[in-house]
Design a protein around this motif. Structure first.
Motif, mmCIF file in Angstrom:
data_model
loop_
_atom_site.group_PDB
_atom_site.id
_atom_site.type_symbol
_atom_site.label_atom_id
_atom_site.label_comp_id
_atom_site.label_asym_id
_atom_site.label_seq_id
_atom_site.Cartn_x
_atom_site.Cartn_y
_atom_site.Cartn_z
ATOM 1 N N SER A 1 0.971 -1.166 0.161
ATOM 2 C CA SER A 1 -0.103 -0.124 -0.130
ATOM 3 C C SER A 1 0.750 1.461 -0.035
ATOM 4 O O SER A 1 2.010 1.165 -0.382
ATOM 5 C CB SER A 1 -0.841 -0.150 1.287
ATOM 6 O OG SER A 1 -0.292 0.256 2.698
ATOM 7 N N PHE B 1 -6.988 3.730 -4.927
ATOM 8 C CA PHE B 1 -5.450 2.967 -4.894
ATOM 9 C C PHE B 1 -5.364 2.046 -3.902
ATOM 10 O O PHE B 1 -5.138 0.844 -4.089
ATOM 11 C CB PHE B 1 -4.255 4.110 -4.783
ATOM 12 C CG PHE B 1 -2.965 3.397 -4.667
ATOM 13 C CD1 PHE B 1 -2.416 2.892 -6.086
ATOM 14 C CD2 PHE B 1 -2.288 3.270 -3.579
ATOM 15 C CE1 PHE B 1 -1.206 2.397 -5.672
ATOM 16 C CE2 PHE B 1 -1.049 2.723 -3.480
ATOM 17 C CZ PHE B 1 -0.487 2.215 -4.668
ATOM 18 N N ASN C 1 -8.500 -0.639 -3.174
ATOM 19 C CA ASN C 1 -8.459 -1.703 -4.193
ATOM 20 C C ASN C 1 -7.634 -2.834 -3.889
ATOM 21 O O ASN C 1 -7.995 -3.905 -3.846
ATOM 22 C CB ASN C 1 -8.394 -1.339 -5.656
ATOM 23 C CG ASN C 1 -9.177 -0.486 -6.294
ATOM 24 O OD1 ASN C 1 -10.227 -0.433 -6.123
ATOM 25 N ND2 ASN C 1 -9.007 0.315 -7.367
ATOM 26 N N VAL C 2 -6.494 -2.556 -3.203
ATOM 27 C CA VAL C 2 -5.543 -3.699 -3.089
ATOM 28 C C VAL C 2 -6.119 -4.411 -1.976
ATOM 29 O O VAL C 2 -5.774 -5.585 -1.591
ATOM 30 C CB VAL C 2 -3.939 -3.021 -3.064
ATOM 31 C CG1 VAL C 2 -3.743 -2.506 -1.798
ATOM 32 C CG2 VAL C 2 -3.018 -3.921 -3.221
ATOM 33 N N TYR D 1 -0.166 -6.128 -5.278
ATOM 34 C CA TYR D 1 0.284 -4.655 -5.437
ATOM 35 C C TYR D 1 -0.670 -4.209 -6.600
ATOM 36 O O TYR D 1 -1.295 -4.828 -7.270
ATOM 37 C CB TYR D 1 1.768 -4.681 -5.875
ATOM 38 C CG TYR D 1 2.215 -5.211 -6.886
ATOM 39 C CD1 TYR D 1 2.153 -4.643 -8.234
ATOM 40 C CD2 TYR D 1 2.438 -6.552 -6.994
ATOM 41 C CE1 TYR D 1 2.698 -5.447 -9.479
ATOM 42 C CE2 TYR D 1 2.830 -7.270 -7.895
ATOM 43 C CZ TYR D 1 3.086 -6.619 -9.144
ATOM 44 O OH TYR D 1 3.124 -7.458 -10.446
ATOM 45 N N ASN D 2 -0.488 -2.813 -6.846
ATOM 46 C CA ASN D 2 -1.181 -2.009 -7.908
ATOM 47 C C ASN D 2 -0.120 -2.262 -9.101
ATOM 48 O O ASN D 2 0.968 -1.523 -9.004
ATOM 49 C CB ASN D 2 -1.581 -0.816 -7.502
ATOM 50 C CG ASN D 2 -2.924 -0.800 -6.698
ATOM 51 O OD1 ASN D 2 -4.155 -1.129 -7.316
ATOM 52 N ND2 ASN D 2 -2.953 -0.247 -5.582
ATOM 53 N N GLN E 1 -4.458 1.529 -13.267
ATOM 54 C CA GLN E 1 -3.688 0.730 -12.275
ATOM 55 C C GLN E 1 -4.592 -0.255 -11.816
ATOM 56 O O GLN E 1 -5.571 -0.092 -11.184
ATOM 57 C CB GLN E 1 -3.146 1.559 -10.916
ATOM 58 C CG GLN E 1 -2.590 2.870 -11.550
ATOM 59 C CD GLN E 1 -3.396 4.215 -11.787
ATOM 60 O OE1 GLN E 1 -4.501 4.396 -11.156
ATOM 61 N NE2 GLN E 1 -2.979 4.793 -12.999
ATOM 62 N N GLU E 2 -3.999 -1.689 -12.061
ATOM 63 C CA GLU E 2 -4.674 -2.702 -11.709
ATOM 64 C C GLU E 2 -4.304 -3.685 -10.743
ATOM 65 O O GLU E 2 -2.913 -3.573 -10.540
ATOM 66 C CB GLU E 2 -4.824 -3.666 -13.019
ATOM 67 C CG GLU E 2 -5.521 -3.035 -14.159
ATOM 68 C CD GLU E 2 -5.337 -4.039 -15.311
ATOM 69 O OE1 GLU E 2 -4.768 -5.018 -15.139
ATOM 70 O OE2 GLU E 2 -6.248 -3.990 -16.324
ATOM 71 N N PRO E 3 -4.861 -4.018 -9.613
ATOM 72 C CA PRO E 3 -4.366 -4.721 -8.694
ATOM 73 C C PRO E 3 -3.763 -6.295 -9.279
ATOM 74 O O PRO E 3 -4.744 -6.836 -9.826
ATOM 75 C CB PRO E 3 -5.757 -5.060 -7.606
ATOM 76 C CG PRO E 3 -6.594 -3.884 -8.092
ATOM 77 C CD PRO E 3 -6.304 -3.336 -9.439
ATOM 78 N N SER F 1 3.971 -0.366 -7.572
ATOM 79 C CA SER F 1 3.069 0.452 -6.607
ATOM 80 C C SER F 1 3.318 1.881 -6.586
ATOM 81 O O SER F 1 2.350 2.679 -6.581
ATOM 82 C CB SER F 1 3.312 -0.366 -5.253
ATOM 83 O OG SER F 1 2.506 0.407 -4.450
ATOM 84 N N SER G 1 1.923 3.370 -9.592
ATOM 85 C CA SER G 1 0.728 3.770 -9.532
ATOM 86 C C SER G 1 0.116 4.736 -8.616
ATOM 87 O O SER G 1 -0.887 5.383 -8.989
ATOM 88 C CB SER G 1 0.211 2.356 -9.207
ATOM 89 O OG SER G 1 0.503 1.252 -10.119
#
Length: 299
Positions: free
Chosen positions: A83, A92, A95-96, A177-178, A186-188, A243, A246
């Motif tokens: 995070s 941000f 989501n994770v 992680y993102n 930004q994708e987990p 991360s 992102s």
């Protein structure tokens, strides 16, 4: 009317102050994102290459090693959550953390005990607020990761992986992680580091093709023992860089949206203030005309 006008003007000043702050934060994130992207681009080829090499060895070697051997039973699984130390980045962190909850639920449904390793103050605050246990936490430098911190994280989870589950170790390691896709996306990402299960970038041979066997110098265990920490460190460091990039992109996007909202509020309150001022002027004129008419009637 006068009191209402003062309220609108105060709200306009507040919105203008907020816009200055969000605009400054947007520019700061925009200046940092270029460097963060460059660091991701520089580290990703090495991380992919070491993963490809380790995956190939794990798939096509005939030796028993912690890298190449799947445990008969996985009792404890570790989840490493990346995070940020600061907020103001939209979804941000949430989501994770949501993905970590889904993964933990899946692992528990498989009969595995889940332990957590946390990176960033937001993950620490999330667990502390809910009074949930975690093994270790690392904070600071999430906006600008350093390899020394990545090595410290890698050493801690690797030490836990090499210990038996009965002694407090883990049989499985996942990281969440993102992943930086673009400035808008930004994708987990969930990756199982150990045990290895996917050959990344290694083509499957034909049935008629003989699988390659590796020769090691000085010996198999020495080479694989040296390869294991390098693999973990590279993947952890790359995840931290992804991360960070992102986070900067998410902050820039969030602050851009906040600045646009502040502009809209300023426009709306300015219109309302103008309407209130016009109503106040109209009322004053009506009072003057009414008073003049009263004096004329009295004569």
């Amino acid at each position: 009317m006068g009191a209402q006008l003062r309220v609108y003007r105060q709200k306009i000043r507040s919105a203008q102050t907020t816009k200055k702050i969000t605009r400054a934060m947007e520019l700061i994130s925009a200046s940092r994102i270029q460097k963060a992207q460059a660091r991701v681009a520089a580290s990703s080829p090495y991380a992919r290459a070491i993963t490809r090499a380790v995956s190939a060895v794990a798939t096509y070697s005939n030796v028993e090693h912690v890298l190449t051997t799947e445990p008969e039973k996985i009792e404890r699984a570790a989840i490493v959550i990346f995070s940020s130390d600061r907020g103001l980045a939209g979804a941000f962190n949430s989501n994770v953390l949501k993905e970590s909850e889904k993964l933990a639920e899946l692992l528990r449904s498989q009969g595995k005990e889940v332990v957590y390793f946390l990176v960033g103050r937001k993950a620490q605050g999330y667990f502390s607020f809910r009074r949930r246990a975690f093994e270790r936490v690392w904070t600071g430098n999430t906006d600008n990761p350093e390899f020394e911190q990545a090595k410290e994280v890698a050493d801690a989870i690797l030490e836990s992986f090499l210990r038996d589950a009965s002694d407090g170790g883990v049989d499985e390691i996942h990281i969440i992680y993102n992943r930086f896709v673009s400035m808008l996306t930004q994708e987990p990402q969930i990756v199982r580091l150990l045990p290895l299960e996917v050959v990344e970038g290694v083509e499957e041979p034909d049935r008629t093709q003989v699988l390659p066997l590796y020769e090691f110098e000085p010996d198999v265990n020495t080479v694989l023992d040296s390869l294991l920490p390098v693999y973990i460190e590279s993947r952890i460091f790359n995840a931290m860089l992804q991360s960070a990039a992102s986070k900067h992109a998410a902050t820039q996007k969030a602050m851009k949206a906040a600045s646009d909202n502040a502009d809209k509020l300023i426009t709306d309150y300015t219109r309302l203030a103008n309407n209130a001022r016009q109503a106040e002027i109209t009322q004053q004129i009506s009072e003057i005309v009414g008073g003049a008419d009263a004096l004329s009637s009295a004569k």
